[in-house]
Design an enzyme around this catalytic site. Structure first.
Site, mmCIF file in Angstrom:
data_model
loop_
_atom_site.group_PDB
_atom_site.id
_atom_site.type_symbol
_atom_site.label_atom_id
_atom_site.label_comp_id
_atom_site.label_asym_id
_atom_site.label_seq_id
_atom_site.Cartn_x
_atom_site.Cartn_y
_atom_site.Cartn_z
ATOM 1 N N GLY A 1 17.958 -18.352 -1.162
ATOM 2 C CA GLY A 1 19.172 -17.578 -0.904
ATOM 3 C C GLY A 1 18.787 -16.361 -0.100
ATOM 4 C CG HIS A 2 16.599 -16.374 3.104
ATOM 5 N ND1 HIS A 2 15.894 -17.093 4.032
ATOM 6 C CD2 HIS A 2 15.800 -16.303 2.019
ATOM 7 C CE1 HIS A 2 14.715 -17.439 3.521
ATOM 8 N NE2 HIS A 2 14.643 -16.969 2.299
ATOM 9 C CG ASP B 1 15.045 -13.768 -5.301
ATOM 10 O OD1 ASP B 1 15.667 -14.505 -4.527
ATOM 11 O OD2 ASP B 1 14.715 -14.108 -6.453
ATOM 12 C CE LYS C 1 11.189 -15.428 1.304
ATOM 13 N NZ LYS C 1 11.341 -14.942 -0.065
HETATM 14 P P1 IMP Z 1 13.375 -25.067 -7.808
HETATM 15 O O1 IMP Z 1 12.789 -24.627 -6.507
HETATM 16 O O2 IMP Z 1 14.874 -25.089 -7.793
HETATM 17 O O3 IMP Z 1 12.782 -26.367 -8.269
HETATM 18 O O4 IMP Z 1 12.977 -23.982 -8.912
HETATM 19 C C1 IMP Z 1 11.626 -23.788 -9.323
HETATM 20 C C2 IMP Z 1 11.373 -22.313 -9.621
HETATM 21 O O5 IMP Z 1 11.430 -21.568 -8.415
HETATM 22 C C3 IMP Z 1 12.403 -21.672 -10.554
HETATM 23 O O6 IMP Z 1 11.741 -20.681 -11.326
HETATM 24 C C4 IMP Z 1 13.364 -21.000 -9.597
HETATM 25 O O7 IMP Z 1 14.052 -19.916 -10.196
HETATM 26 C C5 IMP Z 1 12.402 -20.523 -8.530
HETATM 27 N N1 IMP Z 1 13.029 -20.388 -7.208
HETATM 28 C C6 IMP Z 1 13.350 -21.362 -6.341
HETATM 29 N N2 IMP Z 1 13.887 -20.847 -5.226
HETATM 30 C C7 IMP Z 1 13.888 -19.516 -5.374
HETATM 31 C C8 IMP Z 1 14.288 -18.431 -4.520
HETATM 32 O O8 IMP Z 1 14.738 -18.590 -3.378
HETATM 33 N N3 IMP Z 1 14.115 -17.193 -5.050
HETATM 34 C C9 IMP Z 1 13.581 -16.973 -6.276
HETATM 35 N N4 IMP Z 1 13.192 -17.946 -7.094
HETATM 36 C C10 IMP Z 1 13.342 -19.216 -6.644
#
Ligand code: IMP
Length: 427
Positions: free
Chosen positions: A40-41, A13, A16
């Protein structure tokens, strides 16, 4: 011409999407190399505000080829609805290419993500619930289904029939969950496959040819270094390699084909989900950063944990990624603060350290050693030249560059494409 990679240096976040959107204006190819619909971009440009989960942020440049690389895990229904959202809003998606080697996120991955999180109880990772971990587990366990399989109906039926029988035993017998219906998946995913098939190809060759022809290639990171499966705060990480080394693997080019690595950092830190966060502010200041910065997950809407800039993590990230340049985003969020802090070191059991402990127990015992800066207390969003920033803001930004060991070439002072200060043309 070698490729440029854009990575996140903290926990994601960082903005990027906006940096990539900015750079994509003069790229031939933008390729996403890791993660999935967990990303989430947010991109704000002339066409409006867009929240992208899988499609590379280069899609707004009609002359750009946008690749979803082999390192990404693709949720077909999510991708189909993202493409529909884009076309409904007048964005052409003909430039999209999806690697036939990219793995497919299936309904059993989504189910297992939720069930496994529940089973972790107090130790839940706080995943985004997008099935990312289980999809990468299947990839590594050689039980995955790839985009090239999905678009071949017979292969898809055969692979899914084999795999789902076992996954359903896991879902029902271990977790007491509801089994996934094979025919429903074949139907739903079959429909998506028809829509996605025209975009599926051998993207590795496309990338390598583009580089041979001297085209300008940008490698788009998702998530960030502290969420990397090896270099992040394991096990509170995602299941892929957001670091720059993951970029060559995630699109199929040699590491020596990447010569510039731009790290994006916010002017403060944030994290969503569980895991250690040394500079977290669980007080009014943290709340204020969250509200001014509207720090809520793009993908999940969860409030993000906020804190002061962690330069210990920042320096570690720059080293792990081989960062050559920095983009500092969201400086304007700090415009109204009386003072701003920057963690320059940690204290661990009474000793000052300037590195990030790999051991989670050690990291959790670390407390920040701060340098305090007077705030600039003036709006910055309209500023386009670095020298026009208030002196205190310039000092703060320069200190970030000094501590991280890379020049700050871009400073974001607002969400839209043009609200940026470019100090040195980005590569
Ligand atoms: P997962 O990628 O959904 O398995 O989540 C694993 C960890 O990465 C969790 O703490 C999520 O909140 C974090 N996470 C995954 N994708 C993002 C992102 O795009 N931005 C911020 N945190 C993320």
């Amino acid at each position: 011409m070698p490729a440029v990679a854009v990575i996140g240096a903290h926990w994601g976040d960082e903005g990027k999407g906006r940096v990539i959107d900015f750079l994509a204006a003069n790229r031939d190819v933008v390729a996403r190399y890791a993660g999935g619909a967990n990303a989430g971009h947010t991109v704000i440009n002339d066409l409006g505000t867009f929240k992208l989960n899988l499609v590379p942020a280069g899609i707004f440049n009609p002359d750009c080829i946008c690749v979803i690389g082999n390192g990404v895990v693709v949720n077909p229904p999510a991708l189909v609805s993202e493409l529909k959202m884009l076309t409904d809003r007048g964005v052409a998606v003909d430039g999209l290419r999806i690697s036939e080697r990219a793995h497919v996120v299936l309904p059993h991955h989504l189910a297992l993500d939720v069930l496994e999180e529940q089973a972790r109880g107090a130790h839940a990772i706080g995943t985004t619930g997008n099935g990312i971990g289980p999809a990468y587990v299947d990839k590594t366990a050689r039980e995955g289904i790839r985009m090239g399989d999905l678009i071949r109906p017979e292969t898809f039926r055969e692979r899914l029939t084999q795999v789902l029988a076992r996954k359903n035993r896991l879902i029902t017998q271990i977790y007491g969950g509801t089994p996934i219906d094979l025919n429903e998946v074949l139907e739903d995913y079959g429909r998506c496959a028809e829509k996605l098939a025209p975009y599926v190809t051998e993207t590795g060759r496309l990338l390598r040819d583009a580089l041979k022809q001297g085209k300008r290639v940008l490698l788009e990171g998702a998530q960030a270094t502290m969420l990397d499966i090896d270099f992040g705060t394991y096990p509170y990480v995602t299941s892929s390699h957001p670091v720059a080394a993951g970029a060559s693997l995630g699109v199929g080019i040699g590491p020596n084909q990447i010569d510039e690595i731009i790290a994006v950092v916010k002017a403060y830190s944030s994290r969503v989900g569980g895991g250690p966060f040394v500079t977290e502010l669980v007080d009014e200041t943290g709340e204020r950063i969250r509200e001014i910065g509207q720090e809520y997950g793009t993908r999940t809407g969860r409030p993000r944990r906020c804190g002061w800039f962690d330069a210990v993590v920042g320096r570690y990230s720059c080293e792990v990624n081989g960062v050559t340049r920095l983009a500092v985003t969201r400086l304007d969020i700090l415009d109204t603060f009386d003072e701003i802090k920057l963690a320059v070191a940690y204290e661990l059991d009474g000793k000052r350290i300037d590195w990030v402990p790999a051991n989670l127990d050690d990291l959790e015992r670390c407390t920040p050693v701060y340098e305090t800066f007077p705030g600039w207390k003036a709006p910055t969003s309209h500023i386009r030249n670095f020298d026009d920033l208030p002196a205190n803001a310039r000092r703060y930004v320069e200190r970030i560059g000094d501590l991280l060991g890379a020049p700050v070439d871009m400073v974001g002072v607002g969400a839209s494409r043009m609200q940026a200060i470019v100090r040195r043309p980005l590569p």
